[in-house]
Write an enzyme that holds these catalytic residues in place. Sequence first.
Site, mmCIF file in Angstrom:
data_model
loop_
_atom_site.group_PDB
_atom_site.id
_atom_site.type_symbol
_atom_site.label_atom_id
_atom_site.label_comp_id
_atom_site.label_asym_id
_atom_site.label_seq_id
_atom_site.Cartn_x
_atom_site.Cartn_y
_atom_site.Cartn_z
ATOM 1 N N GLU A 32 9.305 -2.177 5.898
ATOM 2 C CA GLU A 32 9.654 -0.531 4.609
ATOM 3 C C GLU A 32 9.146 -0.135 4.544
ATOM 4 O O GLU A 32 7.643 0.396 5.385
ATOM 5 C CB GLU A 32 8.632 -2.109 3.637
ATOM 6 C CG GLU A 32 8.462 -1.223 2.189
ATOM 7 C CD GLU A 32 7.611 -2.353 1.279
ATOM 8 O OE1 GLU A 32 8.370 -3.593 0.660
ATOM 9 O OE2 GLU A 32 7.729 -1.962 0.086
ATOM 10 N N ARG A 33 10.045 1.839 3.987
ATOM 11 C CA ARG A 33 8.646 3.106 4.325
ATOM 12 C C ARG A 33 8.753 3.210 5.355
ATOM 13 O O ARG A 33 7.600 4.267 6.241
ATOM 14 C CB ARG A 33 7.473 2.857 3.650
ATOM 15 C CG ARG A 33 6.978 2.684 1.993
ATOM 16 C CD ARG A 33 8.144 3.044 0.876
ATOM 17 N NE ARG A 33 7.952 2.350 0.272
ATOM 18 C CZ ARG A 33 9.354 2.847 -0.587
ATOM 19 N NH1 ARG A 33 10.005 3.802 -1.214
ATOM 20 N NH2 ARG A 33 9.457 2.328 -2.029
ATOM 21 N N ASN A 40 3.978 -7.250 1.608
ATOM 22 C CA ASN A 40 5.271 -7.857 0.820
ATOM 23 C C ASN A 40 5.580 -8.779 1.678
ATOM 24 O O ASN A 40 6.673 -9.169 2.117
ATOM 25 C CB ASN A 40 6.483 -6.940 0.193
ATOM 26 C CG ASN A 40 5.510 -5.832 -0.177
ATOM 27 O OD1 ASN A 40 4.549 -5.712 -1.454
ATOM 28 N ND2 ASN A 40 6.689 -4.344 -0.637
ATOM 29 N N LYS A 70 -1.902 -8.914 0.070
ATOM 30 C CA LYS A 70 -1.440 -8.089 -1.515
ATOM 31 C C LYS A 70 -0.807 -9.465 -2.944
ATOM 32 O O LYS A 70 -0.180 -10.104 -2.779
ATOM 33 C CB LYS A 70 -0.220 -7.464 -0.925
ATOM 34 C CG LYS A 70 0.130 -6.529 -2.589
ATOM 35 C CD LYS A 70 1.721 -5.416 -1.803
ATOM 36 C CE LYS A 70 2.299 -5.192 -3.075
ATOM 37 N NZ LYS A 70 3.521 -4.056 -2.436
ATOM 38 N N GLU A 113 2.431 -5.515 -7.757
ATOM 39 C CA GLU A 113 3.934 -4.548 -7.877
ATOM 40 C C GLU A 113 4.487 -6.322 -7.440
ATOM 41 O O GLU A 113 5.850 -6.267 -6.392
ATOM 42 C CB GLU A 113 4.267 -4.277 -6.348
ATOM 43 C CG GLU A 113 3.808 -2.585 -6.732
ATOM 44 C CD GLU A 113 3.736 -1.913 -5.602
ATOM 45 O OE1 GLU A 113 4.549 -1.838 -4.974
ATOM 46 O OE2 GLU A 113 3.802 -0.095 -6.036
ATOM 47 N N ARG A 167 -6.457 -7.011 -0.875
ATOM 48 C CA ARG A 167 -5.859 -5.347 -1.280
ATOM 49 C C ARG A 167 -6.190 -5.349 -2.719
ATOM 50 O O ARG A 167 -5.998 -6.196 -3.252
ATOM 51 C CB ARG A 167 -4.675 -4.959 -1.240
ATOM 52 C CG ARG A 167 -4.245 -5.001 0.607
ATOM 53 C CD ARG A 167 -2.239 -4.732 0.705
ATOM 54 N NE ARG A 167 -1.841 -2.992 0.638
ATOM 55 C CZ ARG A 167 -1.103 -3.046 0.390
ATOM 56 N NH1 ARG A 167 -0.685 -3.477 -0.536
ATOM 57 N NH2 ARG A 167 -1.130 -1.555 0.618
ATOM 58 N N ARG A 178 -2.951 4.911 -14.689
ATOM 59 C CA ARG A 178 -2.788 4.158 -13.146
ATOM 60 C C ARG A 178 -4.298 4.084 -12.439
ATOM 61 O O ARG A 178 -4.227 3.237 -11.794
ATOM 62 C CB ARG A 178 -1.436 4.349 -12.798
ATOM 63 C CG ARG A 178 -1.327 3.182 -12.150
ATOM 64 C CD ARG A 178 0.529 3.345 -11.790
ATOM 65 N NE ARG A 178 0.281 3.356 -9.894
ATOM 66 C CZ ARG A 178 0.776 2.973 -8.970
ATOM 67 N NH1 ARG A 178 2.279 4.257 -9.642
ATOM 68 N NH2 ARG A 178 1.401 3.360 -7.728
ATOM 69 N N LYS A 205 -7.008 2.192 -0.817
ATOM 70 C CA LYS A 205 -6.044 2.666 -0.756
ATOM 71 C C LYS A 205 -6.885 3.970 -0.874
ATOM 72 O O LYS A 205 -8.163 4.069 -1.657
ATOM 73 C CB LYS A 205 -5.033 3.265 -0.734
ATOM 74 C CG LYS A 205 -3.744 2.320 -1.037
ATOM 75 C CD LYS A 205 -2.952 2.240 -1.626
ATOM 76 C CE LYS A 205 -1.315 1.607 -1.534
ATOM 77 N NZ LYS A 205 0.120 1.716 -1.821
ATOM 78 N N ASP A 211 -1.051 6.522 -5.258
ATOM 79 C CA ASP A 211 -0.373 5.476 -3.625
ATOM 80 C C ASP A 211 -0.322 6.646 -2.815
ATOM 81 O O ASP A 211 0.777 7.555 -2.902
ATOM 82 C CB ASP A 211 0.606 5.601 -4.894
ATOM 83 C CG ASP A 211 1.505 4.425 -3.248
ATOM 84 O OD1 ASP A 211 0.950 3.797 -2.887
ATOM 85 O OD2 ASP A 211 2.416 3.655 -3.393
ATOM 86 N N GLU A 269 -7.849 2.184 3.525
ATOM 87 C CA GLU A 269 -6.996 2.073 3.827
ATOM 88 C C GLU A 269 -5.887 3.675 3.923
ATOM 89 O O GLU A 269 -5.586 3.955 3.360
ATOM 90 C CB GLU A 269 -6.075 0.910 3.354
ATOM 91 C CG GLU A 269 -4.182 0.864 3.407
ATOM 92 C CD GLU A 269 -3.337 -0.537 2.516
ATOM 93 O OE1 GLU A 269 -3.795 -1.281 1.967
ATOM 94 O OE2 GLU A 269 -1.977 -0.056 2.017
ATOM 95 N N GLU A 312 5.349 8.210 3.911
ATOM 96 C CA GLU A 312 6.561 7.710 2.645
ATOM 97 C C GLU A 312 6.752 9.081 1.740
ATOM 98 O O GLU A 312 7.910 9.036 1.544
ATOM 99 C CB GLU A 312 5.759 6.385 1.586
ATOM 100 C CG GLU A 312 6.347 6.179 0.526
ATOM 101 C CD GLU A 312 5.867 5.187 0.434
ATOM 102 O OE1 GLU A 312 4.980 5.014 0.400
ATOM 103 O OE2 GLU A 312 6.792 4.712 -1.350
HETATM 104 C C1 GCV Z 1 5.048 -2.345 0.498
HETATM 105 C C2 GCV Z 1 3.954 1.405 -1.997
HETATM 106 C C3 GCV Z 1 5.078 1.918 -1.525
HETATM 107 C C4 GCV Z 1 5.451 0.239 -1.093
HETATM 108 C C5 GCV Z 1 4.108 -0.286 -0.629
HETATM 109 C C6 GCV Z 1 3.000 -0.022 -1.438
HETATM 110 C C7 GCV Z 1 2.156 -1.131 -1.064
HETATM 111 O O1 GCV Z 1 4.423 1.368 -3.683
HETATM 112 O O2 GCV Z 1 6.110 1.861 -2.276
HETATM 113 O O3 GCV Z 1 6.803 0.428 -0.175
HETATM 114 O O4 GCV Z 1 5.083 -2.158 -0.655
HETATM 115 O O5 GCV Z 1 3.155 1.182 -1.978
HETATM 116 O O6 GCV Z 1 1.351 -0.358 -0.804
HETATM 117 O O7 GCV Z 1 2.038 -2.173 -0.757
#
Ligand code: GCV
Length: 668
Positions: A103-104, A174, A251, A255, A288, A300, A324, A329, A351, A357
């Site tokens: 992912e990313r 995820n 996590k 999401e 997280r 947000r 983060k 984000d 983080e 990304e």
């Molecule tokens: C792993 C953002 C990214 C997602 C990522 C999420 C996260 O939304 O676009 O790809 O998911 O952050 O950090 O959990």
Amino acid sequence: MKMSGKKDATLRLACDEIQQYWKGKNVVLAVKKSGKTRDGFDIFDDGRAVRIESASSLGVLYGAYTLLRMQAMGQPLQGTISETPCYDIRILNHWDNPNGTVERGFAGRSIFWHDAPSASSGRARRAVDGVTSASTPQDNAPQKQDDHLVTIWKAYARANASIGINATVLNNVNAKPLMLGDEKLQETKRIADVLRPYGIKVYLSVNFASPKAIGGLSTADPLDPDVRRWWKEKANDIYRMIPDFGGFLVKANSEGEPGPMDYGRSHVDGANMLAEALAPHGGIVMWRAFVYSAKEGSDRAAQAVEEFMPYDGQFADNVIIQIKNGPVDFQPREPISPLLLAMKQTQTMIEVQITQEYLGESVHSVFLAPMWKECFDVAKAPDGFANFDKHIGNRKTAFAGVANIGDSRNWCGSDMAQANWYAFGRLAWNPDLSNEQIAREFLSLTFSTNPVFVTEMTHVLCQSRESCVKYMMPLGLHHIFADNHHYGPEPWYAPKGVRADWLPPYYHKADANGLGFDRTVETGSGATKQYPPSLYNIYNDLNSCPENLLLWFHHVAWNHRMHSGKTLWDTLCLTYEEGVREAEAFADTWRNMKQYVDADRWEALMKRYDRQARDAWWWRDACVLYFQTFSKLPLPDGFRPAKFKLDDLKRYRLVMDNYTAADMDKLP
Ligand code: GCV
């Protein structure tokens, strides 16, 4: 070459590295009780030999890599080099899925996971230490493939150890429940065994619903005794296989991922339950704080503080809250996350995202050290009491980076993107290193020590993040990316039925009066109040707010006078223009570097630099022409005529994978 101390695998590695690469006088590697603790080391010349001393063999290995780095950079050893890492846990987070996708990720497929044994060997294209991976039927033989993976994992471990990284999370946050099944745990053990001599502990991201999904239970409620027992037994199983396993990254309720709130429980209930299962083994939970409400709610950027602050001080000793660097984000520029400054009785950690990304993927060369240091620097605000680099009691400190590593031949999809992996390790070791020093080291060790090359490219690297902000989202603009892929701009993107806080207009709030998100207490969302007073006073006031964050905190009139005396509108346009000119200058500089770099890498990066400059134009035209539909103001002097028409830009999405030169040619 002499070794003293217990000759474990790590000390033997240090010995091998020195024997193979050190060209100077005799070296003594000494693990001794009086040496530096926490894997620190001393290097000095006692007249007869260069001595590397530490209380641990890992400290000696780090010392060996430091000595070799100095040699490669032509730095003489003067006096004593004495170092101890800043953060206890210097950890990569891989967002790798069990089927091998990342992912990313912009560097190919996972180096750890693959859907079927035969599928990965052909993909793992890197040639390491003489092992090539051409995809022939013979190469797909399981043994050969195993050897090849081990070779890659070793090279990965060595690269990490050479910059002080000592931990890695092997799978995506995820997380799939199957990661805790037998097969994946066996694989995790194999990886852990390879990484161990290099001082790297493995961690796994876990899916909170695992007891239900793979454990046969009817619930994953953290207060349910069967669920608690399941996690304890799972932890026991893992530690039987991997005695030095690091712990879990989670996590939860973010999401769409499952979490304790699915059962009316809290983050504390969830995190502490996992912590209890890991505690007897010395494992930790990195929980997280990347959360925002499942339905559209308040601002947000304010939601993590709202959701986590009520629990400050209630997390178990072996829980760290992973936050983060910014409140939204990983945007090209964000203010520091207020949660990092607010939590006073909880161990927190930052983080950052090494994978780009939101900063041009592996196409744009953007050096991220300046962005991360900006976050560290703000955290030093007098009343901005931050816990991420201080130990609360005997808890551990940590710093996490979302990896940009894949099976591409150069690891990161671009040779220059490696600079960010390198910078992450160096800053986790010593956040006081300057951007310039890290850039110089990376360039000298990776390409050439020629002073012209190093000076010119250090300048490019150190300027690149600011230039990227200028041509993508200057003055505090944020999240005006195209839907989902996050490469190109789509400030106009607002289809019906999609929640507003996933759409650019929610963040830029352009209207006839002006631009920007009002987060002030008086007229806006009030998110500024989440900062400690010294920062609140600066951010909440339009006049004192740093201009590079202006539109993050304020809705500003188009004709507002900036410090330069120019209006917001003119400044916005001219900043985009400046960003493009700088991207063009980067390409020109790289064009002149041909003589210093081997042809393959020069050419691959030349293509990328040209593409970066071209797409910077796209960003500039898309954003300025779109915002002009609100400001209705003329473009200022010094702004070169647009190359594109807004309607055309809206028809073509700037996607890295499918936007080609041919698409460009179709434009009028
Ligand atoms: C792993 C953002 C990214 C997602 C990522 C999420 C996260 O939304 O676009 O790809 O998911 O952050 O950090 O959990």
